[in-house]
Design an enzyme around this catalytic site. Structure first.
Site, PDB file in Angstrom:
ATOM      1  N   ARG A  91       0.044  -5.081  -5.891  1.00 48.66           N
ATOM      2  CA  ARG A  91       0.823  -5.882  -6.835  1.00 48.66           C
ATOM      3  C   ARG A  91       2.000  -6.550  -6.130  1.00 48.66           C
ATOM      4  O   ARG A  91       2.347  -7.691  -6.428  1.00 48.66           O
ATOM      5  CB  ARG A  91       1.333  -4.990  -7.971  1.00 48.66           C
ATOM      6  CG  ARG A  91       2.071  -5.758  -9.057  1.00 48.66           C
ATOM      7  CD  ARG A  91       2.612  -4.823 -10.131  1.00 48.66           C
ATOM      8  NE  ARG A  91       3.181  -5.567 -11.243  1.00 48.66           N
ATOM      9  CZ  ARG A  91       3.915  -5.019 -12.209  1.00 48.66           C
ATOM     10  NH1 ARG A  91       4.160  -3.704 -12.185  1.00 48.66           N
ATOM     11  NH2 ARG A  91       4.394  -5.759 -13.181  1.00 48.66           N
ATOM     12  N   ARG A 168     -14.135  18.407   0.740  1.00 49.44           N
ATOM     13  CA  ARG A 168     -14.260  17.157   1.489  1.00 49.44           C
ATOM     14  C   ARG A 168     -14.673  17.324   2.947  1.00 49.44           C
ATOM     15  O   ARG A 168     -15.034  16.342   3.596  1.00 49.44           O
ATOM     16  CB  ARG A 168     -12.941  16.380   1.405  1.00 49.44           C
ATOM     17  CG  ARG A 168     -12.517  16.036  -0.014  1.00 49.44           C
ATOM     18  CD  ARG A 168     -13.554  15.213  -0.763  1.00 49.44           C
ATOM     19  NE  ARG A 168     -13.047  14.778  -2.067  1.00 49.44           N
ATOM     20  CZ  ARG A 168     -13.666  13.931  -2.873  1.00 49.44           C
ATOM     21  NH1 ARG A 168     -14.835  13.421  -2.520  1.00 49.44           N
ATOM     22  NH2 ARG A 168     -13.139  13.603  -4.038  1.00 49.44           N
TER      23      ARG A 168
END
Length: 235
Positions: A91, A168
């Protein structure tokens, strides 16, 4: 991919041991910290981890700076809720000349790589055109790909990291986040070797596999090697 352990609790294993001892001691934490030797701390931490008494591991934290990873990776990373994240914003940071992370399965095939590069070039041109048309970056970013390179800082406590590594570091995890997890584990083991000495996928840390029919077979190899070593010791 760049991964750096930028901060961690000083003397993490002594901190864990002190916290655990406090639960059963009439004296204060400061006095306990002075009385505990490194050897005693290591022994107690091993006992706590082996028994699954992990609440005191939450007193120590590890902060990583991560760069050169894709938004595919960070979308997975932030699903680990007991952690804090600060990510480069699309942004506020305009993505002119954005970098991309290219999977090996695409990079290894010239035709696929050429098509990938062409599409990224087209997306970049369209993004720049939107910005030139005064479309806010927060809206122009909607066309950016998951392959876009990003940067993120994350902080985990040790207990949360053990859970993260169990999921993971598994060979069933997606390749990019698995590479991240393995490097994070390597750096954690360098500063807290006792806490993380058996960390990793559950086939390593617990001697079990939860993947069922989708198991990679590593557990069987680990158990076979263990049996062979035990038989050799008996000879």
């Amino acid at each position: 991919m760049m991964v750096k352990l930028v901060r961690h609790t000083p003397e993490p294993e002594r901190t864990v041991a002190m916290s655990a001892r406090l639960c059963y001691s009439p004296i204060g934490a400061a006095q306990l910290e002075e009385k505990i030797s490194d050897e005693q701390a290591a022994s107690l931490v091993r006992k706590l981890v082996s028994m699954g008494h992990l609440s005191t591991l939450e007193h120590v934290t590890f902060t990583f700076a991560i760069e050169g990873v894709s938004r595919v990776l960070t979308h997975q990373l932030v699903r680990h809720r007991i952690a804090s994240y600060s990510q480069q914003s699309q942004r506020y940071v305009k993505e002119h000349d954005f970098e991309t992370i290219v999977p090996a399965s695409i990079a290894s095939k010239p035709e696929a790589k050429a098509k990938f590069d062409k599409l990224m070039t087209e997306i970049q041109a369209m993004y720049d055109e939107f910005i030139a048309l005064d479309i806010p970056a927060e809206d122009a970013r909607y066309i950016l790909p998951n392959a876009t390179e990003t940067k993120i800082v994350c902080t985990f406590n040790a207990r949360s990291l053990l859970n993260f590594f169990s999921l993971r570091c598994c060979t069933r995890a997606q390749w990019e986040i698995r590479a991240l997890a393995n490097e994070m584990l390597r750096q954690c083991q360098a500063v807290a070797p006792v806490i993380f000495e058996n960390a990793g996928p559950t086939c390593v840390s617990e001697g079990v596999c939860h993947e069922g029919a989708m198991s990679c077979g590593r557990l069987q190899a680990i158990l076979a090697a263990k049996t062979k070593a035990e038989q050799k010791q008996k000879q």
